[in-house]
Scaffold this active site. Structure first.
Site, PDB file in Angstrom:
ATOM      1  CD  GLU A 142     -62.332  13.631  88.846  1.00 29.07           C
ATOM      2  OE1 GLU A 142     -61.329  14.023  88.227  1.00 29.07           O
ATOM      3  OE2 GLU A 142     -62.573  14.009  90.014  1.00 29.07           O
TER       4      GLU A 142
ATOM      5  CG  ASP B 102     -58.150   8.942  93.458  1.00 31.53           C
ATOM      6  OD1 ASP B 102     -59.179   9.581  93.757  1.00 31.53           O
ATOM      7  OD2 ASP B 102     -57.097   9.479  93.058  1.00 31.53           O
TER       8      ASP B 102
HETATM    9  O1  FUB Z   1     -56.443  11.860  92.908  1.00 29.15           O
HETATM   10  C1  FUB Z   1     -56.330  12.811  91.869  1.00 29.15           C
HETATM   11  C2  FUB Z   1     -57.625  12.947  91.152  1.00 29.15           C
HETATM   12  O2  FUB Z   1     -58.637  13.371  92.062  1.00 29.15           O
HETATM   13  C3  FUB Z   1     -58.186  11.691  90.572  1.00 29.15           C
HETATM   14  O3  FUB Z   1     -57.545  11.282  89.420  1.00 29.15           O
HETATM   15  C4  FUB Z   1     -59.593  12.097  90.402  1.00 29.15           C
HETATM   16  O4  FUB Z   1     -60.472  11.056  90.107  1.00 29.15           O
HETATM   17  C5  FUB Z   1     -59.867  12.765  91.729  1.00 29.15           C
HETATM   18  O5  FUB Z   1     -60.195  11.848  92.733  1.00 29.15           O
END
Ligand code: FUB
Length: 330
Positions: A231, A14
Site C-alpha cells: 500500500e 499518511d
Molecule cells: O490510514 C489508514 C491506512 O493505514 C492507510 O490507507 C494505509 O496506507 C495505512 O497507513
C-alpha cells in the site's frame, strides 16, 4: 539528523507533502480513538475528516493547522473511513483525491476541489468512475499530465480486483481481508495501479494499469517477497528518474523502485526506511528549498496504538548515483 514530530498536538498519519506557492503543505489522515477493535481489515481506522498543515521551515518552523478541509458528512457518496489522500494543483485549482468507503462498504477514490491549498475543499457528488481500493498519490509530471497511483491490500480491498474488474469470488461487505483472493508463494505479487487523470482532474482518462516492480533480471517481485508492494504508493521525479515508493505492509518496510517513465516497469532498488513503531508505515518524499524530506508516521507517542499515529519528518539524502540509503526513524 533526528526526525521531528511534526504535530504533537494531535494524531495524524499518511502524510502527503506538496509544495504550493513556495510553502510546504502536508495533507494527512486524521486518526482518533473511535473505540473500534484492531482487525486485519483496518476496522480500527475510522477517520472522519482531513486537516492540512503548512510550514516554511520543515525541521524547525512553526506548523500551521488550517483546520478541517473536508468532512465525511460533506461527501455525498462516502459513509466512513476517510483514509489516505493527496493534493495536486492544475490550472490554478487544487484537487484533493481521497479514499473512503461507500454505503456498501466498498472503497473508492473521490475528488474534492478548492481554489486554495488551505481549502476548504468541495466534494464531487460521486466517486471517480471505475475507481477502487485506497491510498491515492497524484503526481504532476513536467508536461502537466497528472497520474494517480493507488491501491492497498487486505483492508484496502485491492485483492478483490483483476484487470480493474471485481473478481467473482470477492465478497462485497465488511470482511475485506479474504486471503484466498491473494496470490501466494512464487506467484507474481499484486501490483499498485497507475492511471492518467482527465484534463479537468475529475475522472480517469484511461483504464488503470498495473505498476510492475521487477528485479534486476526483469522478473516481477513475487508474493512471498518481503519487499513486494502492499500500500501507500508515492511518486516523485528526480534528475529525470521516476521513483515509485511504497509500503510493504505486513513486512513493515518503505521501499523504492525506479523507471524512466511514469508507467514503469520499475526496477526494485532497496529499502528506504526500516520498520517503525506500529503496524502501518506510510510516507511521502518531497524536495523543499533544495533539501529532500521523508515524511512518515509512527506510534511511539501513543505507546504503540496502531490507530493513533503521529507525523514525523526527516531529511533524506541521495548518493551520486541517485540511490537512497536505508534509514531508521529514531
Ligand atoms: O490510514 C489508514 C491506512 O493505514 C492507510 O490507507 C494505509 O496506507 C495505512 O497507513
Amino acid at each position: 539528523m533526528k526526525p521531528r514530530y511534526l504535530f504533537p498536538k494531535d494524531f495524524m498519519a499518511d502524510p502527503s507533502a506538496n509544495v504550493f506557492n513556495g510553502r510546504m503543505y502536508v495533507y494527512p489522515s486524521h486518526d482518533y480513538d473511535s473505540g473500534a477493535a484492531f482487525d486485519d481489515d483496518g476496522g480500527h481506522f475510522q477517520m472522519r475528516d482531513y486537516h492540512v498543515l503548512s510550514m516554511d521551515d520543515v525541521m524547525n518552523g512553526e506548523v500551521t493547522d488550517h483546520g478541517v478541509i473536508l468532512d465525511v458528512d460533506d461527501v455525498p457518496w462516502a459513509e466512513k473511513q476517510m483514509w489516505d489522500n493527496d493534493v495536486v494543483e492544475k490550472n490554478g485549482k487544487y484537487y484533493l483525491v481521497f479514499s473512503a468507503k461507500d454505503y456498501n462498504g466498498v472503497f473508492h477514490l473521490g475528488v474534492a476541489v478548492s481554489d486554495r491549498p488551505e481549502g476548504p475543499f468541495k466534494s464531487e457528488p460521486a466517486p471517480i468512475i471505475g475507481s477502487y481500493s485506497i491510498d491515492p498519490c497524484v503526481f504532476k509530471d513536467d508536461d502537466g499530465e497528472v497520474y494517480c497511483y493507488f491501491g492497498g491490500l487486505w483492508g484496502g480491498q485491492l485483492q478483490w480486483y483483476r484487470n480493474n474488474k471485481l473478481k467473482p469470488a470477492a465478497s462485497v461487505g465488511e470482511e475485506n481481508f479474504n486471503p484466498t483472493l491473494l496470490p501466494s508463494g512464487k506467484e507474481d505479487a499484486l501490483p499498485s495501479r497507475v492511471v492518467r487523470m482527465s484534463e479537468d482532474m475529475l475522472q480517469f482518462a484511461e483504464e488503470p494499469k498495473p505498476v510492475l516492480i521487477v528485479d534486476n533480471s526483469g522478473a516481477p517481485l513475487k508474493a512471498d517477497d518481503p519487499h513486494r508492494f502492499f500500500e501507500a504508493s508515492w511518486m516523485f521525479k528526480r534528475n529525470g528518474t521516476y521513483y515509485f515508493t511504497y509500503s510493504t505492509g505486513d513486512s513493515h518496510y518503505l521501499c523504492y523502485a525506479t523507471a524512466d517513465n511514469p508507467y514503469g516497469p520499475f526496477t526494485y532498488q532497496g529499502v528506504i526506511l526500516e520498520p517503525v513503531c506500529g503496524w502501518t508505515t506510510h510516507h511521502s518524499i518531497t524536495e523543499y528549498k533544495g533539501q529532500w524530506y521523508l515524511f512518515h508516521h509512527d506510534c511511539q507517542p501513543s505507546e504503540g496504538k496502531d490507530w493513533l499515529r503521529s507525523l514525523k519528518v526527516m531529511p533524506l539524502e541521495f548518493d551520486a548515483n541517485g540511490k537512497i540509503a536505508t534509514m531508521k526513524s529514531e
